[in-house]
Design a protein around this motif. Structure first.
Motif, mmCIF file in Angstrom:
data_model
loop_
_atom_site.group_PDB
_atom_site.id
_atom_site.type_symbol
_atom_site.label_atom_id
_atom_site.label_comp_id
_atom_site.label_asym_id
_atom_site.label_seq_id
_atom_site.Cartn_x
_atom_site.Cartn_y
_atom_site.Cartn_z
ATOM 1 N N LEU A 153 0.836 -1.189 0.000
ATOM 2 C CA LEU A 153 0.000 0.000 0.000
ATOM 3 C C LEU A 153 0.872 1.240 0.000
ATOM 4 O O LEU A 153 2.002 1.223 0.496
ATOM 5 C CB LEU A 153 -0.903 0.024 1.228
ATOM 6 N N GLU B 76 -3.265 4.915 1.954
ATOM 7 C CA GLU B 76 -4.181 4.111 1.139
ATOM 8 C C GLU B 76 -4.811 3.025 2.004
ATOM 9 O O GLU B 76 -4.184 2.021 2.345
ATOM 10 C CB GLU B 76 -3.419 3.485 -0.028
ATOM 11 N N SER C 47 -7.094 -0.171 3.293
ATOM 12 C CA SER C 47 -7.385 -1.482 2.738
ATOM 13 C C SER C 47 -7.816 -2.424 3.859
ATOM 14 O O SER C 47 -7.896 -2.032 5.029
ATOM 15 C CB SER C 47 -6.157 -2.031 2.020
ATOM 16 N N VAL D 242 3.881 -0.874 3.686
ATOM 17 C CA VAL D 242 3.342 0.454 3.428
ATOM 18 C C VAL D 242 4.489 1.350 2.996
ATOM 19 O O VAL D 242 5.421 1.605 3.757
ATOM 20 C CB VAL D 242 2.652 1.028 4.676
#
Lengths: 111, 117
Positions: A13, A17, A19, A109
């Motif tokens: 990610l 963002e 999820s 990330v």
């Protein structure tokens, strides 16, 4: 036999963002479902225990939910420090406190 | 939650030898467990360490290969005997203080990374 399947195996990610990670399970009577975070070279670190369908728990950017067949770990606006392997485990009633784990989701990330 | 000290943190051993891993907890706990974490695999329960009696082993694990001791409510050892390269893995100690503390989850040690050559 109790089974836990986590998906995806790996997830990348961008910072910010949001999820979700999935944990599907089959168990002969659920006593509890557990989420853990594991950093490289360390033991799993406890995040949440969920007991019954419909239950939700939150901690900072993480929110765990539970249905009768699966659990989701929602990550909102993740940061690079959220990068880790996330493990899901179930404990069945009458299992003598045995935890059955999934293989985990490796979350990365990027800043 | 409980604090676990697990030793050694890593070791490289010759095949055919044995290694004893120690798990020390900072407070008395009801339940202690030993897990194995192989690369790409799930954490798997080896056995439950019972204070003052023989450990309870999961299917596929036997006492001769993985003898366990638990002399009191704060300490346990796991021995990996007659090692082969297939025993290369991470071994983890885990505790649950009391049944009522499931809300706080099981606490895990930092693990012992074992390599058998």
């Amino acid at each position: 036999e109790d089974q836990v399947t986590q998906s995806p195996e790996a997830l990348r990610l961008q910072e910010g963002e949001s999820s979700s990670l999935n944990c599907s399970y089959t168990v002969s009577g659920l006593r509890g479902l557990f989420w853990y975070r594991q950093d490289p070279g360390k033991g799993p670190e406890f995040l949440f225990t969920l007991y019954s369908a419909g239950e939700e728990k939150e901690k900072e950017r993480l929110k765990a939910t539970l249905t009768k067949k699966e659990s989701f770990l929602h990550i909102t606006a993740p940061k690079p420090e959220d990068s880790a392997t996330y493990l899901c485990a179930v404990q069945a009633k009458g299992s003598n406190y045995k935890l059955t784990f999934g293989k985990g989701t490796l979350l990365t990330v990027n800043p | 939650s409980a604090v676990i000290s697990q030793k050694p943190s890593r070791d490289i051993c010759q095949r055919g030898t044995s290694l004893t891993i120690q798990c020390q907890v900072d407070s008395q706990v009801t339940m202690m467990f030993w897990y194995r974490q192989q690369p790409g695999q799930s954490l798997t329960l080896i056995a439950t360490a019972n204070q003052g009696s023989e450990a309870t082993y999961e299917s596929g694990f036997v006492i001769d290969k993985f003898p366990i001791s638990r002399p009191n409510l704060t300490f346990s050892t796991l021995t990996v005997s007659n090692m082969s390269p297939e025993d290369s893995s991470i071994y983890l100690c885990s505790v649950l203080r009391t049944e009522e503390q499931l809300n706080y989850g099981y606490t895990f040690g930092s693990g012992t990374r074992l390599t058998v050559v």
